[in-house]
Design a protein around this motif. Structure first.
Motif, PDB file in Angstrom:
ATOM      1  N   THR A 126       0.807  -1.226   0.000  1.00 46.52           N
ATOM      2  CA  THR A 126       0.000   0.000   0.000  1.00 46.52           C
ATOM      3  C   THR A 126       0.836   1.270   0.000  1.00 46.52           C
ATOM      4  N   ASP A 127       2.082   1.190   0.442  1.00 44.82           N
ATOM      5  CA  ASP A 127       2.935   2.378   0.545  1.00 44.82           C
ATOM      6  C   ASP A 127       4.325   2.051   0.006  1.00 44.82           C
ATOM      7  N   PRO A 128       4.421   1.773  -1.297  1.00 41.70           N
ATOM      8  CA  PRO A 128       5.667   1.238  -1.848  1.00 41.70           C
ATOM      9  C   PRO A 128       6.843   2.201  -1.845  1.00 41.70           C
ATOM     10  N   ASN A 129       6.596   3.508  -1.709  1.00 42.93           N
ATOM     11  CA  ASN A 129       7.713   4.454  -1.715  1.00 42.93           C
ATOM     12  C   ASN A 129       8.223   4.759  -0.308  1.00 42.93           C
ATOM     13  N   ARG A 130       7.688   4.050   0.689  1.00 43.55           N
ATOM     14  CA  ARG A 130       8.233   4.131   2.053  1.00 43.55           C
ATOM     15  C   ARG A 130       9.128   2.911   2.266  1.00 43.55           C
ATOM     16  N   PHE A 131      10.376   3.151   2.676  1.00 43.78           N
ATOM     17  CA  PHE A 131      11.367   2.080   2.738  1.00 43.78           C
ATOM     18  C   PHE A 131      11.993   1.957   4.125  1.00 43.78           C
ATOM     19  N   VAL A 132      12.268   0.718   4.509  1.00 41.47           N
ATOM     20  CA  VAL A 132      13.205   0.412   5.581  1.00 41.47           C
ATOM     21  C   VAL A 132      14.241  -0.533   4.988  1.00 41.47           C
ATOM     22  N   MET A 133      15.457  -0.490   5.501  1.00 38.10           N
ATOM     23  CA  MET A 133      16.553  -1.153   4.803  1.00 38.10           C
ATOM     24  C   MET A 133      17.494  -1.859   5.769  1.00 38.10           C
ATOM     25  N   MET A 134      17.953  -3.038   5.351  1.00 38.14           N
ATOM     26  CA  MET A 134      19.028  -3.752   6.033  1.00 38.14           C
ATOM     27  C   MET A 134      20.198  -3.885   5.071  1.00 38.14           C
ATOM     28  N   SER A 135      21.412  -3.666   5.569  1.00 39.04           N
ATOM     29  CA  SER A 135      22.574  -3.752   4.684  1.00 39.04           C
ATOM     30  C   SER A 135      23.712  -4.519   5.339  1.00 39.04           C
ATOM     31  N   GLY A 136      24.541  -5.106   4.490  1.00 33.44           N
ATOM     32  CA  GLY A 136      25.812  -5.710   4.865  1.00 33.44           C
ATOM     33  C   GLY A 136      26.806  -5.364   3.769  1.00 33.44           C
ATOM     34  N   LYS A 174       8.591 -14.239   2.672  1.00 32.98           N
ATOM     35  CA  LYS A 174       7.418 -15.115   2.810  1.00 32.98           C
ATOM     36  C   LYS A 174       6.181 -14.335   3.282  1.00 32.98           C
ATOM     37  N   TYR A 175       6.366 -13.045   3.562  1.00 32.76           N
ATOM     38  CA  TYR A 175       5.267 -12.213   4.050  1.00 32.76           C
ATOM     39  C   TYR A 175       5.021 -11.048   3.093  1.00 32.76           C
ATOM     40  N   LYS A 176       3.883 -10.418   3.241  1.00 32.48           N
ATOM     41  CA  LYS A 176       3.571  -9.192   2.508  1.00 32.48           C
ATOM     42  C   LYS A 176       3.448  -8.054   3.512  1.00 32.48           C
ATOM     43  N   PHE A 177       3.955  -6.897   3.141  1.00 29.58           N
ATOM     44  CA  PHE A 177       4.001  -5.750   4.044  1.00 29.58           C
ATOM     45  C   PHE A 177       3.353  -4.522   3.391  1.00 29.58           C
ATOM     46  N   ASN A 178       3.002  -3.555   4.220  1.00 21.37           N
ATOM     47  CA  ASN A 178       2.474  -2.300   3.691  1.00 21.37           C
ATOM     48  C   ASN A 178       3.578  -1.442   3.086  1.00 21.37           C
ATOM     49  N   GLY A 179       4.686  -1.293   3.805  1.00 21.48           N
ATOM     50  CA  GLY A 179       5.829  -0.551   3.298  1.00 21.48           C
ATOM     51  C   GLY A 179       6.852  -1.472   2.662  1.00 21.48           C
ATOM     52  N   SER A 180       7.824  -0.881   1.976  1.00 17.32           N
ATOM     53  CA  SER A 180       8.841  -1.652   1.257  1.00 17.32           C
ATOM     54  C   SER A 180      10.053  -1.942   2.140  1.00 17.32           C
ATOM     55  N   ILE A 181      10.689  -3.088   1.882  1.00 17.11           N
ATOM     56  CA  ILE A 181      11.917  -3.478   2.571  1.00 17.11           C
ATOM     57  C   ILE A 181      13.029  -3.627   1.543  1.00 17.11           C
ATOM     58  N   VAL A 182      14.178  -3.041   1.843  1.00 17.66           N
ATOM     59  CA  VAL A 182      15.344  -3.115   0.965  1.00 17.66           C
ATOM     60  C   VAL A 182      16.409  -3.970   1.635  1.00 17.66           C
ATOM     61  N   TYR A 183      16.998  -4.879   0.858  1.00 19.40           N
ATOM     62  CA  TYR A 183      18.120  -5.699   1.309  1.00 19.40           C
ATOM     63  C   TYR A 183      19.304  -5.296   0.443  1.00 19.40           C
ATOM     64  N   ALA A 184      20.351  -4.750   1.060  1.00 18.62           N
ATOM     65  CA  ALA A 184      21.444  -4.163   0.281  1.00 18.62           C
ATOM     66  C   ALA A 184      22.775  -4.818   0.609  1.00 18.62           C
ATOM     67  N   ALA A 203      18.998   7.286  -3.574  1.00 17.56           N
ATOM     68  CA  ALA A 203      17.739   7.294  -2.829  1.00 17.56           C
ATOM     69  C   ALA A 203      17.195   8.705  -2.692  1.00 17.56           C
ATOM     70  N   LYS A 204      18.079   9.647  -2.434  1.00 18.69           N
ATOM     71  CA  LYS A 204      17.659  11.051  -2.336  1.00 18.69           C
ATOM     72  C   LYS A 204      17.163  11.562  -3.683  1.00 18.69           C
ATOM     73  N   ALA A 205      17.873  11.234  -4.745  1.00 19.18           N
ATOM     74  CA  ALA A 205      17.474  11.689  -6.084  1.00 19.18           C
ATOM     75  C   ALA A 205      16.142  11.096  -6.515  1.00 19.18           C
ATOM     76  N   ASP A 206      15.887   9.849  -6.100  1.00 19.12           N
ATOM     77  CA  ASP A 206      14.647   9.161  -6.478  1.00 19.12           C
ATOM     78  C   ASP A 206      13.474   9.478  -5.554  1.00 19.12           C
ATOM     79  N   GLY A 207      13.710  10.282  -4.543  1.00 23.40           N
ATOM     80  CA  GLY A 207      12.632  10.657  -3.635  1.00 23.40           C
ATOM     81  C   GLY A 207      12.164   9.549  -2.719  1.00 23.40           C
ATOM     82  N   TRP A 208      13.058   8.626  -2.404  1.00 25.89           N
ATOM     83  CA  TRP A 208      12.692   7.554  -1.473  1.00 25.89           C
ATOM     84  C   TRP A 208      12.352   8.143  -0.106  1.00 25.89           C
ATOM     85  N   ARG A 209      11.263   7.685   0.478  1.00 27.59           N
ATOM     86  CA  ARG A 209      10.953   8.010   1.866  1.00 27.59           C
ATOM     87  C   ARG A 209      11.583   6.918   2.738  1.00 27.59           C
ATOM     88  N   LEU A 210      12.891   7.056   2.919  1.00 32.69           N
ATOM     89  CA  LEU A 210      13.688   6.038   3.603  1.00 32.69           C
ATOM     90  C   LEU A 210      13.674   6.324   5.105  1.00 32.69           C
TER      91      LEU A 210
END
Length: 459
Positions: A126-136, A174-184, A203-210
């Protein structure tokens, strides 16, 4: 000797205690899905992935790119294939791509080199331009940061964080979420945080709501160079005042507070809260610092552009295993090899990431434009902007939090419903710090947002 309190003073103390205690109980709805996510994280998978990453010999940013078995080129192609396999298993739920830029003329990258990260995005429903992110981090190094030919296994630094990111993607896909998750899987960290710089800028240029960057850098070591062995604690590094402040922001913060309530700090409190509730036998230490003393990690480029970011890592570092040539001297083995990684511990920290990402992605977006007033008044009023109902159909309302100004974690709360302001009667603004969280219909909460620019997570 007995002491006596005058009756008038006693009545006043009783009134204050009654007023505060009316809201001291923080009510929180336990989420079975987060317990399930914790249990689903596999130490076996993490061990397998770390061994594979170590098998490439070196993953130095300047290393071999054409070989299928050695160097950073082979490593990033394998990582991309793993993300694609995860996506295939969930019916194509991940967007997997390379993100790159040619870097040259830098102290640690003097000649033109393509720095290539691997990104996988699980789009929200429902809110694909809102992101949370995990990175390694993909890359590794030994003593000489420019030595790109000798073996640099990088088992803990940072195959552990990257393996954790892959495993989190396996579990959460395996789940569906309202906001987007990024694996980096970010490249170029040891040469100057270049993968993070490239991604944050894009991310800033693309207007991500990170809303959150969870950087995992060394999550597998439990034996410190000081001899301490501990698999029950972890650290969350979170900076205070944000880099993007202007002169007006600084002046406002001086009079209104916010030094310890940046979005990164309240993100760290959120993760600490998740550890307490969903990760057995793990206590997280929130460290009020951007990173370890005079050191850095891949969350920093995101912090530099105003995105909330933290570093999650082990508590006890072993410097004999970090950035070291493989050797034995005076009976001490040096080098970042596989035998220095505790896979169960890496799984525990991976699970902490996974439940935190899931909780935020299921919750409504953090409140925007939070403001506060109550000077020379017995009451405190907070206001905020109602979330977009189309993007946040799960929104049940908002929850006000407050705490004593020297308390590290939120102490009191009150759910106030789907309104855009609320007045706390007889709670004096001068004595507490305040914030607001969004709450879903099934009880998932966003991180708490401190009023004003100092605590703003962005619109």
């Amino acid at each position: 000797m007995k002491s006596y309190i005058p009756m008038a003073l006693s009545s006043l103390i009783s009134l204050v205690a009654t007023t505060v205690n009316a809201h001291t109980q923080i009510e929180y709805i336990d989420q079975q899905k987060l317990h399930d996510i914790n249990r689903a994280v596999s130490a076996t998978n993490i061990e397998k992935d770390i061994k594979k990453l170590v098998s490439f010999g070196t993953r130095h940013t300047l290393s071999e790119t054409e070989s299928d078995t050695r160097g950073i080129g082979a490593a990033r192609r394998w990582i991309k294939a793993e993300f694609e396999a995860i996506s295939k298993a969930c019916g194509g739920c991940l967007e997997v791509y390379y993100q790159s830029e040619v870097i040259s003329g830098e102290k640690r990258i003097p000649n033109a080199t393509e720095v290539v990260s691997v990104i996988a995005i699980q789009r929200g429903q429902t809110d694909p331009n809102r992101f949370v992110m995990m990175s390694g981090d993909i890359d590794s190094r030994i003593t000489d940061v420019m030595n790109f030919t000798d073996d640099a296994p990088g088992a803990n630094d940072n195959a552990s964080g990257l393996a954790g990111t892959l495993e989190a993607a396996r579990v959460l896909s395996k789940y569906k979420f309202n906001g987007s998750i990024v694996y980096a899987a970010l490249a170029g960290e040891e040469q100057g945080l270049f993968g993070g710089k490239i991604m944050a800028k894009q991310a800033k240029a693309d207007g991500w709501r990170l809303k959150a960057v969870l950087n995992n850098d060394m999550i597998g070591n439990i034996e410190g160079v000081n001899g301490v062995i501990n698999n029950t604690t972890a650290r969350i590094f979170a900076e205070g005042t944000r880099q993007t402040e202007n002169a007006d922001d600084i002046r406002n913060r001086r009079f209104r507070g916010g030094e310890v309530d940046s979005p990164s700090r309240n993100l760290a409190r959120y993760i600490d809260w998740m550890a307490d509730r969903y990760i057995p036998n793990l206590d997280t230490m929130v460290v009020y610092r951007l990173d370890r003393f005079r050191r850095g990690g891949h969350h920093r480029p995101f912090n530099d552009l105003g995105f909330p970011g933290v570093r999650i890592m082990e508590t006890n570092e072993n410097y004999n295993r970090q950035h070291q040539d493989l050797r034995t001297e005076n009976g001490i083995a040096y080098g970042d090899t596989i035998d220095g990684v505790n896979f169960d511990y890496a799984a525990k920290l991976t699970a902490l990431n996974a439940v935190s990402l899931a909780g935020m992605a299921w919750a409504p977006t953090p409140p925007a434009q939070v403001s506060i007033k109550g000077a020379v008044s017995p009451d405190t009023t907070l206001s905020w902007q109602l979330a977009n109902s189309k993007e946040n159909p799960q929104l049940a309302g908002y929850k006000i939090y407050w705490r004593l100004t020297d308390a590290p974690q939120w102490q009191y709360s009150k759910f106030v419903g789907k309104v855009d302001s609320y007045t706390l009667k007889n709670v004096v603004i001068d004595n507490y710090f305040f914030g607001v969280a969004s709450v879903s219909k099934d009880g998932f909460e966003s991180p708490v947002v401190f009023p004003g620019h100092a605590g703003d997570f962005g619109d």
